[in-house]
Design a protein around this motif. Structure first.
Motif, mmCIF file in Angstrom:
data_model
loop_
_atom_site.group_PDB
_atom_site.id
_atom_site.type_symbol
_atom_site.label_atom_id
_atom_site.label_comp_id
_atom_site.label_asym_id
_atom_site.label_seq_id
_atom_site.Cartn_x
_atom_site.Cartn_y
_atom_site.Cartn_z
ATOM 1 N N ASN A 1 3.952 0.054 1.952
ATOM 2 C CA ASN A 1 4.031 -0.207 3.529
ATOM 3 C C ASN A 1 3.485 -1.503 3.288
ATOM 4 O OD1 ASN A 1 3.355 1.901 5.965
ATOM 5 N ND2 ASN A 1 3.038 2.915 4.271
ATOM 6 N N ARG B 1 0.083 10.366 1.487
ATOM 7 C CA ARG B 1 1.068 11.832 1.686
ATOM 8 C C ARG B 1 2.117 11.634 1.122
ATOM 9 N NH1 ARG B 1 1.470 13.126 8.507
ATOM 10 N NH2 ARG B 1 -0.580 13.356 8.346
ATOM 11 N N GLY C 1 2.732 7.483 9.636
ATOM 12 C CA GLY C 1 1.966 7.581 10.572
ATOM 13 C C GLY C 1 0.523 8.595 9.308
ATOM 14 N N ALA C 2 0.178 8.402 8.080
ATOM 15 C CA ALA C 2 -1.011 8.628 7.654
ATOM 16 C C ALA C 2 -1.938 7.138 7.719
ATOM 17 C CB ALA C 2 -0.679 9.151 6.290
ATOM 18 N N PRO C 3 -2.710 7.992 7.979
ATOM 19 C CA PRO C 3 -3.513 6.669 7.635
ATOM 20 C C PRO C 3 -3.960 6.026 6.320
ATOM 21 C CG PRO C 3 -5.542 8.502 8.014
ATOM 22 C CD PRO C 3 -3.491 8.478 8.454
ATOM 23 N N LEU C 4 -4.187 4.896 6.157
ATOM 24 C CA LEU C 4 -3.617 4.649 4.472
ATOM 25 C C LEU C 4 -4.913 3.671 3.957
ATOM 26 C CD1 LEU C 4 -0.734 1.597 5.005
ATOM 27 C CD2 LEU C 4 -0.540 4.093 3.827
ATOM 28 N N CYS D 1 1.696 5.045 0.573
ATOM 29 C CA CYS D 1 1.585 5.793 1.197
ATOM 30 C C CYS D 1 0.664 7.276 0.687
ATOM 31 C CB CYS D 1 2.361 6.168 2.455
ATOM 32 S SG CYS D 1 1.557 7.775 3.928
ATOM 33 N N LYS E 1 0.913 -1.180 0.087
ATOM 34 C CA LYS E 1 0.376 0.313 -0.261
ATOM 35 C C LYS E 1 1.204 1.188 -0.022
ATOM 36 C CE LYS E 1 -3.850 -1.787 2.481
ATOM 37 N NZ LYS E 1 -4.542 -1.779 4.015
ATOM 38 N N SER F 1 -2.472 -0.165 8.471
ATOM 39 C CA SER F 1 -3.634 0.549 8.364
ATOM 40 C C SER F 1 -2.993 2.120 8.489
ATOM 41 C CB SER F 1 -4.321 0.083 9.366
ATOM 42 O OG SER F 1 -5.040 -0.764 9.872
ATOM 43 N N PHE F 2 -1.766 2.223 9.013
ATOM 44 C CA PHE F 2 -1.005 3.281 8.762
ATOM 45 C C PHE F 2 0.523 3.284 8.485
ATOM 46 C CE2 PHE F 2 -4.121 3.647 12.357
ATOM 47 C CZ PHE F 2 -5.173 4.350 12.183
ATOM 48 N N CYS F 3 1.024 4.794 7.741
ATOM 49 C CA CYS F 3 2.078 4.765 7.196
ATOM 50 C C CYS F 3 2.760 4.318 8.024
ATOM 51 C CB CYS F 3 2.027 5.910 6.407
ATOM 52 S SG CYS F 3 3.991 6.013 5.741
ATOM 53 N N GLN F 4 3.957 3.374 7.960
ATOM 54 C CA GLN F 4 5.369 2.878 9.177
ATOM 55 C C GLN F 4 6.287 4.787 9.090
ATOM 56 O OE1 GLN F 4 6.357 -1.234 7.902
ATOM 57 N NE2 GLN F 4 5.009 -2.113 9.357
#
Ligand SMILES: [Zn+2]
Length: 160
Positions: free
Chosen positions: A145, A140, A156-159, A138, A136, A150-153
């Motif tokens: 990822n 942003r 931290g933005a929601p995926l 990101c 996935k 669920s969040f960018c490693q």
């Protein structure tokens, strides 16, 4: 600092020279103590005294020659290695002397291989590894990822 093939050779030669002198030293020390125990004469004391000088010698060679070569400071290790080579030869530690002498020559080559300036000492960047399929990306920062994230490693933005 970057290491070089000649530098590694020099490091090995100095190490072998050190080990040889360490063995000679241990023999001298043992002989000295045996003398002191069996026939307590000045000769035993002389052996032990020489051996103590030898310990200082080994520490000096280690610090100024071996440790510097190990850290890639070939230019800094050259002169001390040459001095140790000459001192070994004049004190009839011939094998170690020759080893240090060859190491000295190799350090010259190593210095050459290393290049004239530290500015060239830039690590080659590792080739970017391909992200696993199904990653996935990101929205942003664009980093890949894992599929289940669920969040960018990275940010931290929601995926999606
Ligand atoms: Zn991100």
């Amino acid at each position: 600092m970057r290491s070089s093939r000649s530098g590694e050779t020099a490091q090995t030669l100095i190490l072998v020279g050190l080990i040889l002198q360490g063995v000679e030293l241990a023999t001298l020390l043992l002989a000295g103590f045996l003398f002191l125990i069996i026939v307590p004469t000045f000769l035993g004391g002389l052996f032990v005294g020489l051996a103590l000088i030898g310990v200082v010698w080994l520490v000096l060679v280690y610090l100024f020659s071996y440790a510097r070569v190990r850290d890639g400071d070939y230019a800094g290790a050259r002169t001390p290695t040459f001095v140790f080579a000459v001192l070994s030869l004049v004190t009839f530690a011939l094998i170690s002397g020759v080893l240090y002498l060859v190491a000295y020559v190799k350090l010259g080559d190593a210095e050459h291989e290393q290049g004239p300036s530290v500015a060239w000492n830039v690590a080659t960047p590792a080739p970017p590894s391909l992200p696993p399929s199904g990653s996935k990306y990101c929205p942003r920062c664009g980093r890949p990822n894992p599929p289940g994230a669920s969040f960018c490693q990275a940010c931290g933005a929601p995926l999606p």
